[in-house]
Design a protein around this motif. Structure first.
Motif, PDB file in Angstrom:
ATOM      1  N   LEU A 613     -40.486 -23.630 142.189  1.00 33.22           N
ATOM      2  CA  LEU A 613     -41.142 -22.592 142.983  1.00 33.22           C
ATOM      3  C   LEU A 613     -40.282 -21.336 142.966  1.00 33.22           C
ATOM      4  CD1 LEU A 613     -42.327 -24.756 146.029  1.00 33.22           C
ATOM      5  CD2 LEU A 613     -43.570 -24.190 143.928  1.00 33.22           C
ATOM      6  N   VAL A 614     -40.878 -20.235 142.540  1.00 34.07           N
ATOM      7  CA  VAL A 614     -40.170 -18.970 142.365  1.00 34.07           C
ATOM      8  C   VAL A 614     -40.189 -18.174 143.667  1.00 34.07           C
ATOM      9  CG1 VAL A 614     -40.126 -16.783 141.106  1.00 34.07           C
ATOM     10  CG2 VAL A 614     -40.739 -18.909 139.912  1.00 34.07           C
ATOM     11  N   ARG A 615     -39.021 -17.765 144.112  1.00 33.25           N
ATOM     12  CA  ARG A 615     -38.937 -16.927 145.320  1.00 33.25           C
ATOM     13  C   ARG A 615     -39.104 -15.459 144.938  1.00 33.25           C
ATOM     14  NH1 ARG A 615     -34.880 -14.600 148.702  1.00 33.25           N
ATOM     15  NH2 ARG A 615     -33.203 -15.278 147.301  1.00 33.25           N
ATOM     16  N   GLY A 616     -39.918 -14.745 145.689  1.00 32.17           N
ATOM     17  CA  GLY A 616     -40.149 -13.335 145.383  1.00 32.17           C
ATOM     18  C   GLY A 616     -41.172 -12.756 146.332  1.00 32.17           C
ATOM     19  N   THR A 617     -41.972 -11.827 145.809  1.00 34.09           N
ATOM     20  CA  THR A 617     -43.052 -11.241 146.608  1.00 34.09           C
ATOM     21  C   THR A 617     -44.311 -11.184 145.767  1.00 34.09           C
ATOM     22  OG1 THR A 617     -43.838  -9.305 147.833  1.00 34.09           O
ATOM     23  CG2 THR A 617     -42.362  -8.883 145.985  1.00 34.09           C
ATOM     24  N   SER A 618     -45.440 -11.447 146.405  1.00 29.56           N
ATOM     25  CA  SER A 618     -46.731 -11.345 145.726  1.00 29.56           C
ATOM     26  C   SER A 618     -47.423 -10.020 146.038  1.00 29.56           C
ATOM     27  CB  SER A 618     -47.632 -12.516 146.128  1.00 29.56           C
ATOM     28  OG  SER A 618     -47.976 -12.436 147.510  1.00 29.56           O
ATOM     29  N   ASP A 619     -46.684  -9.084 146.612  1.00 33.84           N
ATOM     30  CA  ASP A 619     -47.222  -7.760 146.943  1.00 33.84           C
ATOM     31  C   ASP A 619     -47.245  -6.907 145.684  1.00 33.84           C
ATOM     32  OD1 ASP A 619     -47.910  -5.289 147.892  1.00 33.84           O
ATOM     33  OD2 ASP A 619     -46.321  -5.176 149.406  1.00 33.84           O
ATOM     34  N   ARG A 620     -48.430  -6.595 145.180  1.00 37.54           N
ATOM     35  CA  ARG A 620     -48.558  -5.834 143.937  1.00 37.54           C
ATOM     36  C   ARG A 620     -48.030  -4.402 144.078  1.00 37.54           C
ATOM     37  NH1 ARG A 620     -51.569  -8.195 139.964  1.00 37.54           N
ATOM     38  NH2 ARG A 620     -52.576 -10.147 140.560  1.00 37.54           N
ATOM     39  N   ASN A 621     -47.879  -3.937 145.299  1.00 38.37           N
ATOM     40  CA  ASN A 621     -47.364  -2.579 145.511  1.00 38.37           C
ATOM     41  C   ASN A 621     -45.841  -2.543 145.629  1.00 38.37           C
ATOM     42  OD1 ASN A 621     -49.991  -1.383 145.640  1.00 38.37           O
ATOM     43  ND2 ASN A 621     -50.215  -2.213 147.708  1.00 38.37           N
ATOM     44  N   ASP A 622     -45.225  -3.693 145.550  1.00 36.53           N
ATOM     45  CA  ASP A 622     -43.769  -3.781 145.649  1.00 36.53           C
ATOM     46  C   ASP A 622     -43.168  -3.763 144.255  1.00 36.53           C
ATOM     47  OD1 ASP A 622     -41.054  -4.992 145.876  1.00 36.53           O
ATOM     48  OD2 ASP A 622     -41.631  -5.264 147.980  1.00 36.53           O
ATOM     49  N   ALA A 623     -42.086  -3.025 144.085  1.00 33.64           N
ATOM     50  CA  ALA A 623     -41.433  -2.936 142.778  1.00 33.64           C
ATOM     51  C   ALA A 623     -40.943  -4.291 142.287  1.00 33.64           C
ATOM     52  CB  ALA A 623     -40.260  -1.952 142.839  1.00 33.64           C
ATOM     53  N   ASN A 624     -40.712  -5.232 143.203  1.00 36.66           N
ATOM     54  CA  ASN A 624     -40.216  -6.564 142.840  1.00 36.66           C
ATOM     55  C   ASN A 624     -41.338  -7.601 142.729  1.00 36.66           C
ATOM     56  OD1 ASN A 624     -37.416  -5.801 142.877  1.00 36.66           O
ATOM     57  ND2 ASN A 624     -37.557  -5.745 145.111  1.00 36.66           N
ATOM     58  N   PHE A 625     -42.573  -7.138 142.666  1.00 34.93           N
ATOM     59  CA  PHE A 625     -43.712  -8.046 142.562  1.00 34.93           C
ATOM     60  C   PHE A 625     -43.576  -8.982 141.369  1.00 34.93           C
ATOM     61  CE2 PHE A 625     -47.651  -8.675 140.083  1.00 34.93           C
ATOM     62  CZ  PHE A 625     -48.306  -9.574 140.915  1.00 34.93           C
ATOM     63  N   SER A 626     -43.887 -10.258 141.584  1.00 31.51           N
ATOM     64  CA  SER A 626     -44.005 -11.219 140.492  1.00 31.51           C
ATOM     65  C   SER A 626     -45.224 -12.090 140.747  1.00 31.51           C
ATOM     66  CB  SER A 626     -42.766 -12.104 140.373  1.00 31.51           C
ATOM     67  OG  SER A 626     -42.989 -13.149 139.433  1.00 31.51           O
ATOM     68  N   SER A 627     -46.087 -12.195 139.739  1.00 31.54           N
ATOM     69  CA  SER A 627     -47.287 -13.016 139.886  1.00 31.54           C
ATOM     70  C   SER A 627     -46.960 -14.496 139.997  1.00 31.54           C
ATOM     71  CB  SER A 627     -48.219 -12.786 138.688  1.00 31.54           C
ATOM     72  OG  SER A 627     -47.554 -13.130 137.473  1.00 31.54           O
ATOM     73  N   LEU A 628     -45.737 -14.893 139.619  1.00 30.27           N
ATOM     74  CA  LEU A 628     -45.334 -16.297 139.706  1.00 30.27           C
ATOM     75  C   LEU A 628     -44.732 -16.653 141.060  1.00 30.27           C
ATOM     76  CD1 LEU A 628     -43.711 -16.891 136.190  1.00 30.27           C
ATOM     77  CD2 LEU A 628     -46.067 -17.320 136.908  1.00 30.27           C
ATOM     78  N   THR A 629     -44.665 -15.681 141.958  1.00 29.00           N
ATOM     79  CA  THR A 629     -44.074 -15.931 143.276  1.00 29.00           C
ATOM     80  C   THR A 629     -44.755 -17.100 143.984  1.00 29.00           C
ATOM     81  OG1 THR A 629     -43.338 -13.653 143.628  1.00 29.00           O
ATOM     82  CG2 THR A 629     -43.773 -14.971 145.589  1.00 29.00           C
ATOM     83  N   SER A 630     -43.917 -18.006 144.510  1.00 37.27           N
ATOM     84  CA  SER A 630     -44.430 -19.155 145.253  1.00 37.27           C
ATOM     85  C   SER A 630     -43.952 -19.178 146.696  1.00 37.27           C
ATOM     86  CB  SER A 630     -44.004 -20.465 144.582  1.00 37.27           C
ATOM     87  OG  SER A 630     -44.600 -20.600 143.315  1.00 37.27           O
ATOM     88  N   TRP A 631     -42.787 -18.537 146.965  1.00 36.44           N
ATOM     89  CA  TRP A 631     -42.299 -18.622 148.339  1.00 36.44           C
ATOM     90  C   TRP A 631     -41.329 -17.486 148.637  1.00 36.44           C
ATOM     91  CZ3 TRP A 631     -37.384 -20.239 150.510  1.00 36.44           C
ATOM     92  CH2 TRP A 631     -36.362 -20.376 149.568  1.00 36.44           C
ATOM     93  N   GLN A 632     -41.077 -17.302 149.942  1.00 41.20           N
ATOM     94  CA  GLN A 632     -40.110 -16.303 150.402  1.00 41.20           C
ATOM     95  C   GLN A 632     -39.803 -16.606 151.871  1.00 41.20           C
ATOM     96  OE1 GLN A 632     -37.513 -14.547 150.111  1.00 41.20           O
ATOM     97  NE2 GLN A 632     -38.368 -13.001 148.695  1.00 41.20           N
ATOM     98  N   TYR A 633     -38.673 -16.111 152.325  1.00 42.82           N
ATOM     99  CA  TYR A 633     -38.328 -16.255 153.743  1.00 42.82           C
ATOM    100  C   TYR A 633     -37.751 -14.947 154.257  1.00 42.82           C
ATOM    101  CZ  TYR A 633     -33.400 -16.836 152.314  1.00 42.82           C
ATOM    102  OH  TYR A 633     -32.138 -16.646 151.807  1.00 42.82           O
ATOM    103  N   SER A 634     -37.859 -14.774 155.565  1.00 43.59           N
ATOM    104  CA  SER A 634     -37.321 -13.593 156.232  1.00 43.59           C
ATOM    105  C   SER A 634     -37.021 -13.989 157.672  1.00 43.59           C
ATOM    106  CB  SER A 634     -38.331 -12.440 156.200  1.00 43.59           C
ATOM    107  OG  SER A 634     -37.837 -11.315 156.914  1.00 43.59           O
ATOM    108  N   GLY A 635     -35.739 -13.928 158.034  1.00 46.43           N
ATOM    109  CA  GLY A 635     -35.358 -14.344 159.384  1.00 46.43           C
ATOM    110  C   GLY A 635     -35.702 -15.803 159.603  1.00 46.43           C
ATOM    111  N   ASN A 636     -36.495 -16.070 160.633  1.00 50.05           N
ATOM    112  CA  ASN A 636     -36.849 -17.461 160.944  1.00 50.05           C
ATOM    113  C   ASN A 636     -38.230 -17.849 160.416  1.00 50.05           C
ATOM    114  OD1 ASN A 636     -38.383 -15.935 162.738  1.00 50.05           O
ATOM    115  ND2 ASN A 636     -38.321 -17.512 164.337  1.00 50.05           N
ATOM    116  N   GLU A 637     -38.770 -17.038 159.498  1.00 49.35           N
ATOM    117  CA  GLU A 637     -40.093 -17.332 158.942  1.00 49.35           C
ATOM    118  C   GLU A 637     -39.984 -17.668 157.447  1.00 49.35           C
ATOM    119  OE1 GLU A 637     -43.147 -14.874 161.801  1.00 49.35           O
ATOM    120  OE2 GLU A 637     -42.388 -13.832 160.008  1.00 49.35           O
ATOM    121  N   VAL A 638     -40.719 -18.678 157.058  1.00 47.07           N
ATOM    122  CA  VAL A 638     -40.775 -19.118 155.665  1.00 47.07           C
ATOM    123  C   VAL A 638     -42.238 -19.311 155.299  1.00 47.07           C
ATOM    124  CG1 VAL A 638     -40.084 -20.888 153.999  1.00 47.07           C
ATOM    125  CG2 VAL A 638     -38.585 -20.345 155.941  1.00 47.07           C
ATOM    126  N   GLU A 639     -42.635 -18.802 154.144  1.00 44.56           N
ATOM    127  CA  GLU A 639     -44.005 -19.051 153.701  1.00 44.56           C
ATOM    128  C   GLU A 639     -44.013 -19.382 152.214  1.00 44.56           C
ATOM    129  OE1 GLU A 639     -46.794 -15.816 153.998  1.00 44.56           O
ATOM    130  OE2 GLU A 639     -45.324 -14.322 153.385  1.00 44.56           O
TER     131      GLU A 639
END
Length: 742
Positions: A613-639
């Motif tokens: 599972l690739v960590r990243g962002t699925s936001d197409r407007n973000d410079a770090n967008f990756s279509s292979l993104t599967s997960w990410q976390y921020s603070g106490n939230e994980v999705e």
């Protein structure tokens, strides 16, 4: 006649005149505008023709200019449908035509006759574009299944079917067809004359080599070279090539009846090319040749060209044949694709050649390995864009006349050899998006699942709150340290949102999500020590450091090993004692065992891990967008979003999972209908190995764990977004000259 009768007659005459005038107006308004064309010696109109190895466009005043054909293949369907349903609307076509045109392409290739709406939409789109319209190449579909089954191109039924399809295509293009709408086929009233926007005819599909070889054997002494009015086969032509010459000639003769001539070609591919491949292990991939130079136009001024489908990873010789290792790729390897193109063009030095299919898919799954990372799958949108442009550049630089990318839109109904056995029932493939099946994701237009634009994988769960009521199921405190556990789904993924008691630290306390769908499976004895489950798990999602975050499969449930192990094809070694009890990485085969005498030389079984599972962002407007993104976390939230197949699903739309039953005699699986997914969440301290999980006294009853349920679906929601490859191709097209230098 009474006064009243006279008045009625006058009214009828006036109304009749209005209706006639209106009808004339409608006919005129539906006609395409005047078009700069060349007049052939027999009076036919010509807009494109071949000259030597060049593809030419007529520019008026007796001037022809060489062009490089830049285009995309356009499919006949959208998610939730199979191609024979022809669901695309005028709104879809007009939107796509504008986007394709804006990208800088000059042609669309279609594989078969679409419904009338395609032709009326194209005429409508081009009406105000004058001498700069968007053109199309009309494909004519062959009776492919019959050809493969009977292995005899001259079978009367096959010839009759093919000739009828040719007649249908020509009449459809020129708006001269009325055909009943039947399931699985296009039909209706074709009244729009799209002939002025036609660039070429593209006849047939990829030819099965055994069928070609058998046809040549059956008719080696009984079929003389075909001699037609417009096209003929040369004396050295094979019976199959003579068969093709007849089809091309019939197409030309039918088109001549409408006063037009367009360049002709037939579909070919690397498997039946004209070259020898000493590094290819499979005999059938180098069994027989189909040579476009064995057919010639005898009375067709628009000309004729060769067309090939060429991908950088198939057949296997692209990464095995040492004779292609002649052009360095700049990264320490070799560009075998460019080397192949060069060899092929040397054979066709006196006629134009186009690559009318090429490209790589942006998919999680991989099914073939290509040199330099040009694999069939395993690419993000950005990686796909880079490779597609590099392939286009190779085609252009090697002197080809055109490059038509495969393809415009993603196609959910497609299948791939290494996942098709796990997609059951097969007639429901179009109802869900399996991102492990790379054939579904060749498009430069993303046809994404319904929630792709609603849930952005970025580690922040605020967008979940905006989902309609009832679409998300939530549980509070399902395990120590996890305050809230949320789940939803769409046509491609199961989405999980976790709110923790403290900020997530993958270095100290990873998260585990066990999944259970049916009786069986295994207990994760290493990951969940000292805890007894009431039933086994099928899969285990590990969320921790980037390199370890993945979906693992239970050893008893591992259908990759079941298919390729002892009770399947037996290409995998017997599992070790550890593999018998530990949850294993989720893998797909990419190459099967090859052994003489069935193959030219030996090649080992190869597989790849696809459950990472690739960590990243699925936001197409973000410079770090990756279509292979599967997960990410921020603070106490994980999705995270988990592809359905990684959880064992053969068809989530009907709640079907691969079951534990033995393989059938034909090495196929059976399925079980389930009522949802039970999740078992826990956390584990890396240093102390203490488990923060559910249950008490070392026992967990699965019936008490969060269970996510949903209803079967028969219709789909999907999103539509331009991928990075669209903009990358646009930039490359803009760098090319409008016309080839003289």
């Amino acid at each position: 006649m009474t006064t009243l009768a006279r008045k009625r007659l006058v009214i009828l005459l006036v109304l009749g005149g209005i209706l006639i005038a209106g009808g004339i107006y409608l006919i005129i308004s539906s006609l395409p505008p005047s078009h700069t064309t060349y007049q052939a010696s027999n009076g036919a109109k010509i807009k494109f023709q071949t000259s030597g190895d060049r593809f030419m466009e007529y520019k008026g005043e007796g001037k022809w200019q060489e062009i490089f054909v830049k285009g995309v293949n356009l499919g006949a369907t959208v998610p939730g449908h199979f191609p024979g349903e022809f669901p695309i609307t005028e709104e879809d076509y007009l939107r796509w035509f504008k986007q394709i045109d804006d990208m800088g392409a000059n042609v669309i290739r279609i594989y078969t006759v679409h419904n009338p709406v395609f032709y009326t939409s194209l005429v409508k789109y081009n009406r105000d574009k004058g001498d700069d319209p968007l053109y199309f190449i009309q494909g004519i579909w062959s009776p492919e299944e019959q050809l493969i089954e009977l292995k005899d191109a001259y079978n009367p039924g096959i010839k009759d079917t093919f000739h009828k399809e040719i007649e249908k295509a020509v009449k459809a293009v020129y708006g001269d067809l009325k055909i009943p709408v039947q399931p699985g086929a296009s039909g209706g009233k074709y009244r729009a004359n799209a002939g002025p926007y036609l660039m070429a005819w593209h006849i047939g599909t990829e030819w099965d080599p055994e069928m070609v070889d058998n046809t040549n054997t059956l008719y080696a002494s009984s079929i003389p070279p075909y001699k037609g009015k417009h096209f003929s086969a040369l004396e050295k032509a094979s019976p199959f090539e003579s068969w093709l010459a007849e089809l091309i000639d019939q197409t030309a003769e039918l088109e001549a009846g409408y006063g037009w001539q367009h360049p002709m070609t037939f579909t070919n591919w690397v498997t039946t090319d004209v070259l020898e491949h000493p590094g290819e292990p499979l005999f059938e991939e180098d069994l027989v040749s189909v040579d476009a130079t064995h057919i010639e136009p005898v009375d067709w001024e628009a000309g004729y060209f060769a067309a090939y489908h060429v991908y950088p990873y198939y057949p296997d010789f692209f990464h095995l044949d040492k004779t292609l290792e002649t052009i360095p790729d700049g990264n320490g390897g070799f560009n075998t694709y460019k080397a192949y193109l060069r060899k092929l063009k040397e054979h066709y030095k006196d006629m134009p050649v186009m690559v009318t299919e090429y490209g790589v898919p942006a998919s999680l799954g991989v099914s073939h390995i290509g040199p330099g990372g040009r694999n069939q799958g395993g690419h993000s949108d950005a990686e796909k864009a880079e490779i597609d442009v590099s392939l286009t550049k190779d085609i252009y630089d090697e002197g080809y006349s055109g490059a038509i990318l495969f393809m415009w839109q993603d196609e959910w109904f497609k299948k791939t050899w290494n996942t098709m056995r796990f997609e059951i029932p097969e007639d429901r493939r179009s109802y869900w998006l399996n991102v492990l099946t790379n054939e579904k994701l060749f498009g430069i237009v993303s046809m994404g699942p319904g929630k792709e634009d609603d849930i952005i994988i970025d580690g922040e769960l605020s967008d979940w709150d905006a989902l309609p009521e009832g679409e998300v199921k939530s549980w509070n405190n399902p395990a120590p340290g996890i305050e809230r556990f949320r789940v939803t789904h769409d046509e491609a993924y199961v989405y999980v949102g976790l709110t923790l008691a403290e900020d997530f630290d993958p270095d100290t306390r990873p998260i585990y999500l066990g999944t259970h769908t049916q009786p069986g499976g295994n207990e994760p004895i290493t990951e969940l020590p000292g805890i007894k489950l009431s039933d086994g798990l099928e899969n285990l999602v590990v969320i921790g450091r980037d390199e370890e975050t993945e979906v693992r499969t239970a050893p008893n449930y591992d259908f990759h090993r079941r298919l390729y192990g002892r009770y399947g094809y037996w290409m995998l070694d017997e599992p070790t004692e550890e593999q018998k009890v530990q949850f294993q990485p989720w893998k797909l085969a990419v190459s099967l065992t090859m052994s003489p005498p069935d193959t030219r030389f030996s090649q080992p079984f190869k597989d790849m891990t696809v459950g990472s599972l690739v960590r990243g962002t699925s936001d197409r407007n973000d410079a770090n967008f990756s279509s292979l993104t599967s997960w990410q976390y921020s603070g106490n939230e994980v999705e995270l979003r988990i592809p359905w197949m990684l959880l064992g699903f053969a068809d989530p739309s009907s709640l079907q999972v691969i079951d534990y039953g033995p393989l059938k005699k034909d090495r196929t699986f059976t399925t079980a209908e389930v009522d949802g997914i039970t999740f078992v969440p826990w956390m584990k301290d890396r240093q102390s190995q203490e488990v923060y999980g559910p249950g008490s006294h070392g026992a967990v009853e699965l019936a008490e764990q969060p269970k996510y349920t949903w209803s079967p679906w028969e219709t789909v929601n999907y999103t539509e977004n331009l991928k990075s490859g669209y903009y990358a191709l646009k930039e490359y097209y803009e760098s090319l000259p409008e016309h080839q230098p003289e």
